[in-house]
Design an enzyme around this catalytic site. Structure first.
Site, PDB file in Angstrom:
ATOM      1  N   HIS A  31      -8.746   5.036  -3.232  1.00 35.12           N
ATOM      2  CA  HIS A  31      -9.024   3.837  -4.015  1.00 35.12           C
ATOM      3  C   HIS A  31      -9.086   4.236  -5.490  1.00 35.12           C
ATOM      4  CE1 HIS A  31     -10.100  -0.166  -4.878  1.00 35.12           C
ATOM      5  NE2 HIS A  31     -11.262   0.166  -5.421  1.00 35.12           N
ATOM      6  N   HIS A  43     -11.804  -2.251 -11.350  1.00 33.02           N
ATOM      7  CA  HIS A  43     -10.785  -1.968 -10.323  1.00 33.02           C
ATOM      8  C   HIS A  43     -10.266  -3.262  -9.709  1.00 33.02           C
ATOM      9  CE1 HIS A  43     -13.805  -1.871  -6.701  1.00 33.02           C
ATOM     10  NE2 HIS A  43     -14.168  -2.744  -7.600  1.00 33.02           N
ATOM     11  N   CYS A 138      -4.582  -1.246  -5.969  1.00 32.95           N
ATOM     12  CA  CYS A 138      -5.525  -0.676  -6.929  1.00 32.95           C
ATOM     13  C   CYS A 138      -4.864   0.389  -7.806  1.00 32.95           C
ATOM     14  CB  CYS A 138      -6.721  -0.096  -6.184  1.00 32.95           C
ATOM     15  SG  CYS A 138      -6.269   1.037  -4.843  1.00 32.95           S
TER      16      CYS A 138
END
Ligand SMILES: [Zn+2]
Length: 188
Positions: A31, A43, A138
């Site tokens: 991530h 994010h 992301c």
């Protein structure tokens, strides 16, 4: 409960404007986000995944901004106990090919203040479109903040693995084109 991580959470090596990433689901994927200072990270996350209980975090509950699918959270909420790593920019082709996809790229990073401005701009105006694992994830978001154009090498690397070389590269390129088409013209 189980909440207060009282230890200072931001490791010394992370600086504002850095693209950081960490494992999710035991290393199934990474991530990504942009560290913007004051222990906060911006994010892009998928809709389903943002349903973590917001009020439980003392650190970012007041400052937390949920704006569409781009969110600003504290670094503890971003890391979820995983070790943070820095995504490297401006690496050589050899290094890029040798390393795991989604950990570095050959493009150069913009200066930190510009990176933070772009991330904040996109957060405030929710200008990155809906999350899509292949075309708008992301990593696309973080690379866009760092360089002004998006890419997801994690996804391209998976495509490369499947296609073993040229075919995979084509798949990666197709994904990149799909991304550009899905975005249309964009401004920074
Ligand atoms: Zn938090």
């Amino acid at each position: 409960m189980g909440q207060p991580q009282s230890k200072p959470s931001k490791p010394w090596f992370i600086q504002p404007g850095d693209h950081i990433y960490c494992q999710r689901k035991g290393g199934l994927y990474y991530h990504h986000g942009i560290y913007v200072g004051d222990d906060m990270v911006i994010h892009l996350q998928g809709k389903a995944k943002k349903l973590e209980p917001l009020p439980e975090c003392r650190k970012c509950k007041d400052k937390r901004v949920q704006n569409g699918e781009i969110a600003k959270v504290c670094i503890d909420c971003f890391l979820r106990g995983e070790r943070p790593r820095i995504y490297d920019y401006g690496v050589s082709l050899l290094e890029f090919l040798a390393r795991k996809g989604g950990t570095c790229c050959q493009r150069d990073s913009k200066p930190p203040h510009e990176v933070i401005s772009i991330a904040t701009y996109l957060l405030e105006r929710n200008r990155f479109g809906p999350y899509g694992m292949l075309t708008n994830n992301c990593e696309h978001f973080a690379v866009f903040c760092k360089t002004g154009s998006a890419a997801s090498y994690q996804i391209e690397c998976i495509a490369r693995g499947i296609g073993a070389g040229p075919v995979g590269r084509l798949a990666g390129a197709a994904i990149a084109v799909a991304w550009r088409v899905s975005k249309g013209v964009r401004k920074t």
